[in-house]
Design a protein around this motif. Structure first.
Motif, mmCIF file in Angstrom:
data_model
loop_
_atom_site.group_PDB
_atom_site.id
_atom_site.type_symbol
_atom_site.label_atom_id
_atom_site.label_comp_id
_atom_site.label_asym_id
_atom_site.label_seq_id
_atom_site.Cartn_x
_atom_site.Cartn_y
_atom_site.Cartn_z
ATOM 1 N N ALA A 181 32.326 196.843 -31.179
ATOM 2 C CA ALA A 181 30.863 196.832 -31.091
ATOM 3 C C ALA A 181 30.392 197.903 -30.128
ATOM 4 O O ALA A 181 31.167 198.392 -29.286
ATOM 5 N N LEU A 182 29.119 198.288 -30.274
ATOM 6 C CA LEU A 182 28.433 199.102 -29.289
ATOM 7 C C LEU A 182 27.399 198.221 -28.599
ATOM 8 O O LEU A 182 26.865 197.297 -29.212
ATOM 9 N N PHE A 183 27.107 198.543 -27.350
ATOM 10 C CA PHE A 183 26.097 197.789 -26.619
ATOM 11 C C PHE A 183 25.092 198.748 -25.990
ATOM 12 O O PHE A 183 25.439 199.847 -25.560
ATOM 13 N N ASP A 184 23.830 198.291 -25.945
ATOM 14 C CA ASP A 184 22.779 199.122 -25.381
ATOM 15 C C ASP A 184 21.664 198.210 -24.863
ATOM 16 O O ASP A 184 21.671 196.996 -25.119
ATOM 17 N N ASP B 66 22.787 192.277 -23.056
ATOM 18 C CA ASP B 66 22.764 190.947 -22.434
ATOM 19 C C ASP B 66 23.917 190.060 -22.907
ATOM 20 O O ASP B 66 24.287 189.099 -22.227
ATOM 21 N N TYR B 67 24.485 190.378 -24.075
ATOM 22 C CA TYR B 67 25.544 189.535 -24.651
ATOM 23 C C TYR B 67 26.943 190.142 -24.517
ATOM 24 O O TYR B 67 27.881 189.669 -25.148
ATOM 25 N N VAL B 68 27.054 191.167 -23.674
ATOM 26 C CA VAL B 68 28.349 191.845 -23.582
ATOM 27 C C VAL B 68 29.433 190.938 -22.988
ATOM 28 O O VAL B 68 30.591 190.978 -23.413
ATOM 29 N N PRO C 44 29.937 187.450 -23.053
ATOM 30 C CA PRO C 44 30.545 186.542 -24.031
ATOM 31 C C PRO C 44 31.331 187.284 -25.112
ATOM 32 O O PRO C 44 32.387 186.804 -25.545
ATOM 33 N N PHE C 45 30.827 188.458 -25.532
ATOM 34 C CA PHE C 45 31.512 189.204 -26.584
ATOM 35 C C PHE C 45 32.895 189.657 -26.109
ATOM 36 O O PHE C 45 33.877 189.577 -26.862
ATOM 37 N N ILE C 46 32.981 190.110 -24.858
ATOM 38 C CA ILE C 46 34.270 190.543 -24.304
ATOM 39 C C ILE C 46 35.278 189.401 -24.356
ATOM 40 O O ILE C 46 36.424 189.574 -24.775
ATOM 41 N N LYS C 47 34.854 188.230 -23.943
ATOM 42 C CA LYS C 47 35.762 187.077 -23.885
ATOM 43 C C LYS C 47 36.130 186.567 -25.283
ATOM 44 O O LYS C 47 37.293 186.265 -25.562
ATOM 45 N N GLU C 48 35.134 186.509 -26.163
ATOM 46 C CA GLU C 48 35.385 185.958 -27.505
ATOM 47 C C GLU C 48 36.220 186.888 -28.376
ATOM 48 O O GLU C 48 36.879 186.430 -29.318
#
Length: 210
Positions: free
Chosen positions: A114-117, A136-138, A140-144
């Motif tokens: 994913a990309l985040f901004d 803002d959701y980086v 949880p995304f890293i962990k999941e």
């Protein structure tokens, strides 16, 4: 680092070049090569090549040279290319999107998830099926998604804050394209790619030849 901590960064930074040239040799169906022949191709001295490879046990045989396929595979293992890495890009501007478009990452085992901004206007846009998500959701995304590596493409002012967010959520490796040096804990590795510094090195070398 499993006994590799005593190996100089100069040697480590030469390994990817060996790997790239060995891949070229494999593509040309060359089965074996001497350190002298490798020297002629790469530009390092034969003695330097032997010394570099001896840091990892040495792979050649006297009178035979190096088995190209075996050496390519072993250097790949040393570089960690026997594994795959889940990756995110933080900063979905021109550079971040260009990196997301780079298909060789996948071929080398680096899977951009994913990309985040922080810009709501880009949320949901996909680059090669890689979605731009809200920063803002980086966490949880890293962990999941068991993210291993973060590629940082933010501006200078926000880079340190973003790095701290990444580290607090478990990231241990950052490829940093932001034009600043990051302050991170000792157990986090950072590889800086300062584009302007590289360009200024080029202009120095260019001017010195005039």
């Amino acid at each position: 680092m499993n006994g590799r901590t005593k190996i100089s960064m100069a040697v480590i930074r030469r390994l990817p070049k060996y790997h790239r040239y060995l891949k070229d040799l494999l593509d040309r169906d060359i089965k074996r090569i001497s350190s002298k022949e490798l020297s002629d191709i790469i530009g390092f001295t034969a003695s330097q090549i032997r010394q570099d490879l001896n840091n990892f046990g040495g792979f050649g045989q006297q009178g035979y040279g190096y088995n190209v396929e075996e050496l390519y595979y072993e250097i790949g293992k040393i570089l960690g290319l026997d594994k795959t890495y889940n990756t995110i890009i933080v900063g979905a501007g021109n550079l971040g999107q260009a990196l997301a478009n780079y298909t060789n990452f996948d071929k080398s085992g680096f899977h951009v998830k994913a990309l985040f901004d922080i810009n709501p206007k880009v949320f949901g846009i996909k680059i090669r099926d890689i979605e731009i998500k809200d920063m803002d959701y980086v966490g949880p995304f890293i962990k999941e998604n068991d993210i291993d590596i973060a590629i940082l493409c933010t501006n200078k002012d926000s880079a340190q804050e973003v790095a701290e967010i990444l580290v607090s959520n478990g990231i241990k490796a950052i490829w940093n394209f932001a034009p600043t040096d990051l302050r991170v804990p000792d157990d986090v590795v950072v590889e800086n790619v300062h584009l302007v510094e590289s360009l200024l090195t080029l202009t120095y070398l260019y001017r010195s030849d005039e």
